[in-house]
Scaffold this motif. Structure first.
Motif, PDB file in Angstrom:
ATOM      1  N   ASN A   9     -45.438 142.231  60.097  1.00 35.93           N
ATOM      2  CA  ASN A   9     -44.906 141.418  59.019  1.00 35.93           C
ATOM      3  C   ASN A   9     -43.423 141.756  58.890  1.00 35.93           C
ATOM      4  N   VAL A  15     -48.443 146.014  60.471  1.00 34.34           N
ATOM      5  CA  VAL A  15     -49.167 145.207  61.444  1.00 34.34           C
ATOM      6  C   VAL A  15     -50.482 144.723  60.825  1.00 34.34           C
ATOM      7  N   MET A  16     -51.023 143.655  61.391  1.00 30.78           N
ATOM      8  CA  MET A  16     -52.203 143.011  60.840  1.00 30.78           C
ATOM      9  C   MET A  16     -53.394 143.970  60.683  1.00 30.78           C
ATOM     10  N   SER A  19     -52.980 146.108  57.575  1.00 30.93           N
ATOM     11  CA  SER A  19     -53.207 145.276  56.391  1.00 30.93           C
ATOM     12  C   SER A  19     -54.694 145.018  56.197  1.00 30.93           C
ATOM     13  N   SER A  20     -55.380 144.692  57.279  1.00 31.19           N
ATOM     14  CA  SER A  20     -56.807 144.415  57.205  1.00 31.19           C
ATOM     15  C   SER A  20     -57.599 145.665  56.833  1.00 31.19           C
ATOM     16  N   SER A  98     -62.392 144.660  65.733  1.00 31.41           N
ATOM     17  CA  SER A  98     -61.150 143.922  65.492  1.00 31.41           C
ATOM     18  C   SER A  98     -60.979 142.906  66.612  1.00 31.41           C
ATOM     19  N   THR A 102     -54.098 138.960  69.019  1.00 28.36           N
ATOM     20  CA  THR A 102     -53.334 138.987  67.788  1.00 28.36           C
ATOM     21  C   THR A 102     -53.104 137.557  67.338  1.00 28.36           C
ATOM     22  N   ASP A 103     -53.555 137.254  66.143  1.00 34.23           N
ATOM     23  CA  ASP A 103     -53.361 135.915  65.603  1.00 34.23           C
ATOM     24  C   ASP A 103     -51.907 135.740  65.190  1.00 34.23           C
ATOM     25  N   GLY A 104     -51.469 134.541  65.165  1.00 35.29           N
ATOM     26  CA  GLY A 104     -50.106 134.283  64.744  1.00 35.29           C
ATOM     27  C   GLY A 104     -49.903 132.809  64.491  1.00 35.29           C
TER      28      GLY A 104
END
Length: 122
Positions: A9, A15-16, A19-20, A98, A102-104
């Motif tokens: 971010n 990183v995702m 956060s998750s 996971s 990596t989504d984006g």
């Protein structure tokens, strides 16, 4: 050694996966729950592919429609043995529960230079 993906971010640097992991802790989603969900998801995906559900939706690559990210039939003990991937040593997100991708998101703005300048873009 293994490095955390560098896609972060831009305002927080987080990183995702971190956060998750933080959200899972906040809302009481346990490691066991995440592993069980991952096993069910992979088993469902494997069954869907085996039944031909996605045959018309996958474009073959080098003649194959094999989905390398699906790990159907993984035993719970295998998932439980993995170490946290992001928040170490007490995180709950692992390589197995996971996304391996990596989504984006991205957007493109297409217009003439003249119009862009009219709108105040530089």
């Amino acid at each position: 050694g293994l490095e955390t993906p560098a896609i972060a971010n831009y305002t927080t640097g987080e990183v995702m996966g971190v956060s998750s992991d933080r959200l899972a802790a906040r809302f009481g989603v346990s490691r066991e729950d995440q592993d069980a969900f991952a096993i069910r998801s992979h088993d469902n995906a494997g069954a869907a592919h085996a039944s031909g559900l996605y045959d018309d939706e996958i474009t073959p690559y080098k003649g194959s429609t094999h989905e390398g990210g699906i790990k159907a039939g993984s035993p719970p003990e295998k998932l439980a043995s993995l170490k946290p991937a992001f928040v170490k040593p007490h995180g709950t997100h692992t390589a197995a529960n996971s996304s391996f991708l990596t989504d984006g998101a991205a957007a493109s703005l297409v217009m003439s230079e003249e119009r862009a300048l009219e709108m105040g873009f530089r």
